[in-house]
Design an enzyme around this catalytic site. Sequence first.
Site, PDB file in Angstrom:
ATOM      1  N   LEU A 145       0.871  -1.173   0.000  1.00 49.10           N
ATOM      2  CA  LEU A 145       0.000   0.000   0.000  1.00 49.10           C
ATOM      3  C   LEU A 145       0.910   1.225   0.000  1.00 49.10           C
ATOM      4  O   LEU A 145       1.804   1.342   0.838  1.00 49.10           O
ATOM      5  CB  LEU A 145      -0.898  -0.025   1.236  1.00 49.10           C
ATOM      6  CG  LEU A 145      -2.157   0.849   1.249  1.00 49.10           C
ATOM      7  CD1 LEU A 145      -3.024   0.592   0.028  1.00 49.10           C
ATOM      8  CD2 LEU A 145      -2.957   0.589   2.521  1.00 49.10           C
ATOM      9  N   ASP A 146       0.702   2.131  -0.953  1.00 50.22           N
ATOM     10  CA  ASP A 146       1.579   3.299  -1.113  1.00 50.22           C
ATOM     11  C   ASP A 146       1.613   4.169   0.144  1.00 50.22           C
ATOM     12  O   ASP A 146       0.642   4.194   0.911  1.00 50.22           O
ATOM     13  CB  ASP A 146       1.118   4.153  -2.292  1.00 50.22           C
ATOM     14  CG  ASP A 146       1.291   3.450  -3.630  1.00 50.22           C
ATOM     15  OD1 ASP A 146       2.171   2.573  -3.719  1.00 50.22           O
ATOM     16  OD2 ASP A 146       0.549   3.784  -4.572  1.00 50.22           O
ATOM     17  N   PRO A 147       2.711   4.913   0.360  1.00 46.76           N
ATOM     18  CA  PRO A 147       2.798   5.800   1.533  1.00 46.76           C
ATOM     19  C   PRO A 147       1.655   6.804   1.629  1.00 46.76           C
ATOM     20  O   PRO A 147       1.203   7.126   2.730  1.00 46.76           O
ATOM     21  CB  PRO A 147       4.145   6.510   1.332  1.00 46.76           C
ATOM     22  CG  PRO A 147       4.960   5.538   0.543  1.00 46.76           C
ATOM     23  CD  PRO A 147       3.990   4.862  -0.385  1.00 46.76           C
TER      24      PRO A 147
ATOM     25  N   ALA B  14      -1.332   6.337   0.815  1.00 45.17           N
ATOM     26  CA  ALA B  14      -2.601   5.623   0.978  1.00 45.17           C
ATOM     27  C   ALA B  14      -2.682   5.091   2.398  1.00 45.17           C
ATOM     28  O   ALA B  14      -1.673   4.886   3.069  1.00 45.17           O
ATOM     29  CB  ALA B  14      -2.700   4.478  -0.019  1.00 45.17           C
TER      30      ALA B  14
ATOM     31  N   ARG C 226      -3.702   4.172  -9.058  1.00 47.46           N
ATOM     32  CA  ARG C 226      -3.028   5.334  -9.651  1.00 47.46           C
ATOM     33  C   ARG C 226      -3.100   5.278 -11.178  1.00 47.46           C
ATOM     34  O   ARG C 226      -3.316   6.292 -11.848  1.00 47.46           O
ATOM     35  CB  ARG C 226      -1.566   5.385  -9.204  1.00 47.46           C
ATOM     36  CG  ARG C 226      -1.375   5.884  -7.780  1.00 47.46           C
ATOM     37  CD  ARG C 226       0.092   5.988  -7.430  1.00 47.46           C
ATOM     38  NE  ARG C 226       0.722   4.683  -7.255  1.00 47.46           N
ATOM     39  CZ  ARG C 226       1.970   4.390  -7.607  1.00 47.46           C
ATOM     40  NH1 ARG C 226       2.723   5.310  -8.205  1.00 47.46           N
ATOM     41  NH2 ARG C 226       2.470   3.190  -7.391  1.00 47.46           N
TER      42      ARG C 226
END
Length: 296
Positions: free
Chosen positions: A37-39, A41, A174
């Site tokens: 999970l992206d930073p 998010a 994204r």
Amino acid sequence: MFGFLNLHKPLHLTSHDCVAKVRRLLRQKRVGHGGTLDPLAEGVLPLAVGSATRLLPYLPGAKQYQALIRFGVRTDSDDLAGEVLESKNVSYLTLAAVEQILPTFLGEIEQIPPQYSAIQVNGKRLYELARAGIPQAVPSRMVTINDLKILGWRSGNQPELDLQVTCGEGTYIRALARDLGDRLGTGATLAGLVRQQSGGMALDNSVGLTALEKIVAEEEHIPLIPPQEALSHLPTVQLNSELEKRWFHGQRLLLPDLPVGVVLITSELGPVKCLGVALVTPEDHGTVLRPKVVLN
């Protein structure tokens, strides 16, 4: 310690940061996550503790997100963390135009992952190459988007869309935001993301890092999810004591009328105990169970 943890990843931490923190908190070397999970998010980050890390590939693949998409902005990372490549007034964009184009993203679609992603090319992650100024031609992949539900719309110079996305594993939200903007001719980027469901776990039942710290400090029960619960989507095959012995030696078992495919193996002796995961294939005289993950 053995099981799964439904962690609520906060904003600005990487998935690896969360794994490292949980390792220290629980004093466990073996902790892994079930999907980056992206930073920028937040939301559900399934974690496995102990030998349950070997079961991570067998968690349900479906995911659900709530995404905030901003039109009129393009960045090199397809979210607000990257360098802005274009920012313009697209106040002419209407919700009706978005509603018309959204169905074209449903089903199995071809998607090109962002340049800033954890995908490996020649042994290097794409984000490492991008940061080093060595952009790559990213190969496309087939992903599945099951449902898109509009939750909100805000008009303006750079309109914003709140979108609920239900999708299969490997889907980049994204990239969805970027492609939606490209299809509309406005450009778009992901301005916010919450993962509501992942690995069969839901945000409503997740535990945050602060709450977990308190649980550990007060020596309360760690909310680990047993494998038989986390993998309840798999058919279950129970083994008796004799078959258990053969299972632990990694032997294939010829048994009648088993469900074909991946199955969860449990013991029929005493309390329910997860013994691992197997693959069942049809044979001339029945079905054969082949161990994939054997848990001692």
